[in-house]
Design a protein around this motif. Structure first.
Motif, PDB file in Angstrom:
ATOM      1  N   LEU A   4     -31.746  28.130   0.695  1.00 58.20           N
ATOM      2  CA  LEU A   4     -32.711  27.346  -0.075  1.00 58.20           C
ATOM      3  C   LEU A   4     -32.491  27.554  -1.573  1.00 58.20           C
ATOM      4  N   ALA A   5     -32.272  28.808  -1.977  1.00 56.09           N
ATOM      5  CA  ALA A   5     -32.050  29.099  -3.394  1.00 56.09           C
ATOM      6  C   ALA A   5     -30.772  28.441  -3.893  1.00 56.09           C
ATOM      7  N   ILE A   6     -29.714  28.485  -3.078  1.00 57.82           N
ATOM      8  CA  ILE A   6     -28.441  27.874  -3.478  1.00 57.82           C
ATOM      9  C   ILE A   6     -28.591  26.361  -3.601  1.00 57.82           C
ATOM     10  N   LYS A   7     -29.236  25.745  -2.607  1.00 56.36           N
ATOM     11  CA  LYS A   7     -29.423  24.290  -2.629  1.00 56.36           C
ATOM     12  C   LYS A   7     -30.261  23.868  -3.838  1.00 56.36           C
ATOM     13  N   THR A   8     -31.332  24.606  -4.097  1.00 57.73           N
ATOM     14  CA  THR A   8     -32.175  24.294  -5.262  1.00 57.73           C
ATOM     15  C   THR A   8     -31.396  24.458  -6.553  1.00 57.73           C
ATOM     16  N   GLY A   9     -30.584  25.508  -6.619  1.00 62.86           N
ATOM     17  CA  GLY A   9     -29.775  25.737  -7.812  1.00 62.86           C
ATOM     18  C   GLY A   9     -28.777  24.620  -8.061  1.00 62.86           C
ATOM     19  N   LEU A  10     -28.134  24.123  -7.003  1.00 61.13           N
ATOM     20  CA  LEU A  10     -27.152  23.052  -7.166  1.00 61.13           C
ATOM     21  C   LEU A  10     -27.813  21.761  -7.648  1.00 61.13           C
ATOM     22  N   VAL A  11     -28.943  21.410  -7.031  1.00 55.33           N
ATOM     23  CA  VAL A  11     -29.616  20.159  -7.403  1.00 55.33           C
ATOM     24  C   VAL A  11     -30.144  20.231  -8.829  1.00 55.33           C
ATOM     25  N   THR A  12     -30.852  21.319  -9.157  1.00 53.53           N
ATOM     26  CA  THR A  12     -31.384  21.451 -10.519  1.00 53.53           C
ATOM     27  C   THR A  12     -30.255  21.606 -11.528  1.00 53.53           C
ATOM     28  N   GLY A  13     -29.165  22.247 -11.113  1.00 51.50           N
ATOM     29  CA  GLY A  13     -28.036  22.410 -12.016  1.00 51.50           C
ATOM     30  C   GLY A  13     -27.407  21.078 -12.387  1.00 51.50           C
ATOM     31  N   ILE A  14     -27.219  20.213 -11.399  1.00 50.52           N
ATOM     32  CA  ILE A  14     -26.630  18.896 -11.665  1.00 50.52           C
ATOM     33  C   ILE A  14     -27.558  18.070 -12.555  1.00 50.52           C
ATOM     34  N   LEU A  15     -28.854  18.074 -12.227  1.00 52.66           N
ATOM     35  CA  LEU A  15     -29.801  17.274 -13.004  1.00 52.66           C
ATOM     36  C   LEU A  15     -29.898  17.764 -14.446  1.00 52.66           C
ATOM     37  N   SER A  16     -30.040  19.072 -14.627  1.00 53.12           N
ATOM     38  CA  SER A  16     -30.182  19.605 -15.983  1.00 53.12           C
ATOM     39  C   SER A  16     -28.900  19.438 -16.777  1.00 53.12           C
TER      40      SER A  16
END
Length: 670
Positions: A353-365
């Motif tokens: 969950l942490a990795i998936k959240t990091g990837l999505v927020t990373g791409i958006l930011s």
């Protein structure tokens, strides 16, 4: 090696006037040659260089001494060394004014966005201290103001709270937020290091327009909890659960009614909160409207959030004995960012969950930060290095995850204020961090009586600007598939979820790419009378068909994904042309010309398709001619021995030369 002989005749065209293809033409026929011979290693090196190093980042190091190369290398890694040696007091005056201006906006926004991510408000201030300092050293933009942003905060809060409750297990939630920030930074830095920035291009403008509008609506509705003083509110982010939570057991009551009839539902909405919330929301929206109408008055919208916080805090402090219905922030921990490296969550059931959240927020930011940086750089005519920006944002988020910060990037609203305030360099970020430092060390007790409703009003004002209906209308007028991606993103976020809505929109965008790849455009060409120019018959009404010729243009590479379609489409063109000739009693079809100018690449399936079409046309006594194949296509055709079946007279440099030479060969010579 030439695969077509140079054939020339005396040029006599009545004083230089171009002749039509039906007339006898004497002209030079240019050869179609192979590209210079290169080894496989040279081809691979050239291709990889074009893919990963289009800007040739090492060009400054050529013909330099080792000492100079070392200095240039350090400047490349730390852009502050490049402009720092030329820094002077006049620049600092501008930077300190802009830094203090964005600090007045960043402090209340930092607290507000942390609550949007379901994190303690103090984390928002922590995230406005360390990341700006790191970015000022590593970043290449002069105007980008770094800190928490609404979209990344919303996505992080949504994705994490769906599996872990921030109220029931706040420590685990905080650990996952810091871990997601670490993986977000790791992903961003990896893209910059490996020069894979094109990955973020899959988030098209159409996708982001719909996503941000949907997110803005959801964020605004979520703030109704604070704006209306609702005690029990849903943690879900979809439209229906939020509206259900707002009007639970009072579906027919309106906000205005409840202001006057609060005694009918004292347990659900607070009229004191409603009055204060809508009053300050009106103030903030008015300030924003004035700044948009008169950009020179940008300081009004910049100062409005901090002014609202100060006024509302003073008001609550003065009436604290009577303000029981208004929720306040309460105690905020004083002091610098505590270390949080020991809180990173690298094993357990929630790691994915942490990795998936990091990837999505990373791409958006990353998408938002790079886009904002490039926008303001273009206004001042300087260049922002995308890969350096990725490295800078990645490293600042990785460092931030170890110092109690969550995902940060360049904020459009704060960067706009920074730009309009006259920022000259990244020192404005250092001034911002210094102002936040002073706040953390000495001013935290002053926020004790700050009402939560003010934070909700600040967030609503900030995200309203994300709803760009003019851009959506432009998408509708320009490209219907882009508009479809926009609407899918918008409604996906509203009714399904934030990450799934984004995924659906990306899927629509990828489908659009696949549609263009698998169903490329083919055009029927005709001659513009009096010239040797051949253009689309549909586009140019003056263009006319050339008797006995069918001239087609393929406007895409030929791959395995579209070779079958192109074969069927070309055979259909031939069938329709023969039917048209038969119906109009015209000259029989003798030659098919394929203009390959736009065919930038071809694989083995494409070569096989051309061979198959050649065989079919030979059986029907039709000649197939190829025009202007590019170097890579020509080389592959040569190595596959397809040119042997075509012969030396079936390749031409231009359509005009092909038509003139072939039509001349059909006429009897005396």
């Amino acid at each position: 090696m030439d695969v077509n002989s140079n054939r020339s005749e005396d040029l006599s065209n009545n004083g230089g006037t171009a002749t039509t293809p039906t007339e006898k033409v004497s002209m030079e026929i240019h050869s179609v040659c192979l590209p210079p011979k290169k080894s496989t290693f040279q081809k691979l090196k050239h291709r990889l260089s074009d893919i990963f190093f289009p800007d040739d980042p090492l060009y400054r190091f050529k013909d330099q001494t080792w000492c100079k190369k070392l200095v240039l290398g350090l400047q490349c890694l730390f852009p502050i060394l490049q402009w720092g040696s030329h820094y002077h007091l006049k620049l600092f005056r501008s930077d300190i004014i802009s830094g203090l201006t964005i600090a007045s906006l960043a402090i209340p926004q930092g607290i507000s966005y942390a609550k949007l991510a379901n994190l303690p408000p103090i984390v928002g201030l922590y995230s406005s201290f360390v990341p700006p300092l790191i970015y000022s050293v590593l970043g290449s933009s002069k105007h980008l103001a770094v800190g928490p942003v609404s979209i990344a905060s919303l996505v992080m809060g949504t994705m994490l709270s769906e599996n872990v409750s921030p109220a029931a297990d706040p420590i685990l939630y905080l650990e996952l937020a810091f871990t997601a920030t670490f993986f977000s930074g790791l992903f961003q830095a990896s893209l910059g290091l490996l020069r894979l920035g094109f990955v973020i291009d899959f988030l098209s403008k159409a996708t982001l327009v719909g996503f941000m509008a949907g997110a803005a609506v959801i964020v605004s509705l979520q703030q109704l909890k604070g704006l209306l003083g609702i005690v029990h509110f849903t943690t879900k982010m979809q439209l229906i659960p939020v509206l259900t939570s707002v009007f639970h057991q009072r579906k027919e009551a309106s906000a205005i009614t409840l202001i006057f009839l609060n005694y009918l539902c004292p347990k659900f909405w607070s009229w004191e909160t409603i009055v204060m919330g809508f009053s300050f929301l009106s103030l903030l929206l008015t300030a924003r409207h004035i700044s948009m109408k008169k950009p020179k008055l940008f300081w009004i919208s910049a100062a409005a959030p901090l002014t609202s916080v100060i006024l509302s805090t003073l008001f609550i402090f003065c009436i604290k004995s009577k303000a029981h219905g208004i929720s306040i922030i309460g105690h905020l921990k004083q002091g610098l960012n505590p270390p949080s490296a020991n809180m990173l969550y690298f094993n357990g059931q929630y790691l994915a969950l942490a990795i998936k959240t990091g990837l999505v927020t990373g791409i958006l930011s990353l998408t938002e930060g790079v886009a904002v940086g490039r926008t303001f750089a273009s206004l001042k005519n300087y260049q922002v290095d995308g890969n350096k920006e990725m490295m800078a944002m990645g490293l600042m988020n990785m460092a931030g995850s170890c110092t109690s910060c969550y995902v940060t990037t360049g904020s459009f609203s704060r960067s706009a204020v920074n730009f309009n305030a006259g920022a000259q360099t990244a020192v404005s970020n250092i001034v911002l961090a210094t102002a936040v430092l002073v706040t953390l060390l000495f001013l935290m007790p002053l926020f004790y009586y700050t009402p939560n409703v003010i934070l909700a009003a600040i967030i609503i004002t900030a995200v309203i600007g994300l709803i760009d209906y003019e851009a959506a209308y432009k998408l509708w007028k320009t490209d219907k598939l882009d508009f479809l991606a926009c609407t899918c993103s918008f409604f996906g976020v509203l009714f399904i979820s934030v990450p799934l809505g984004l995924a659906i929109a990306v899927g629509v965008s990828v489908f659009k790419i696949l549609l263009h790849v698998t169903r490329p455009n083919t055009v029927l060409l005709g001659n513009i009378p009096g010239t040797h120019i051949y253009q689309s018959l549909n586009r140019y009404k003056e263009a006319s068909r050339v008797p006995s010729f069918l001239i087609l243009a393929i406007e895409s590479p030929i791959y395995f994904a579209n070779s079958t379609y192109l074969q069927e489409r070309m055979l259909r063109w031939i069938r329709e042309e023969e039917e048209s000739i038969k119906a109009n009693h015209g000259s029989s079809l003798k030659c098919v010309i394929i203009d390959m100018t736009a065919v930038t690449a071809m694989d083995t399936s494409g070569i096989d398709m051309v061979c198959e079409v050649k065989k079919m046309l030979d059986k029907r006594s039709l000649e197939l001619v190829l025009v202007n194949p590019v170097a890579s296509v020509m080389e592959k055709m040569h190595h596959s021995n397809i040119l042997d079946s075509f012969g030396t007279s079936s390749l031409y440099l231009t359509v005009g030369e092909a038509v003139d030479d072939i039509s001349a060969s059909w006429k009897p010579h005396p």
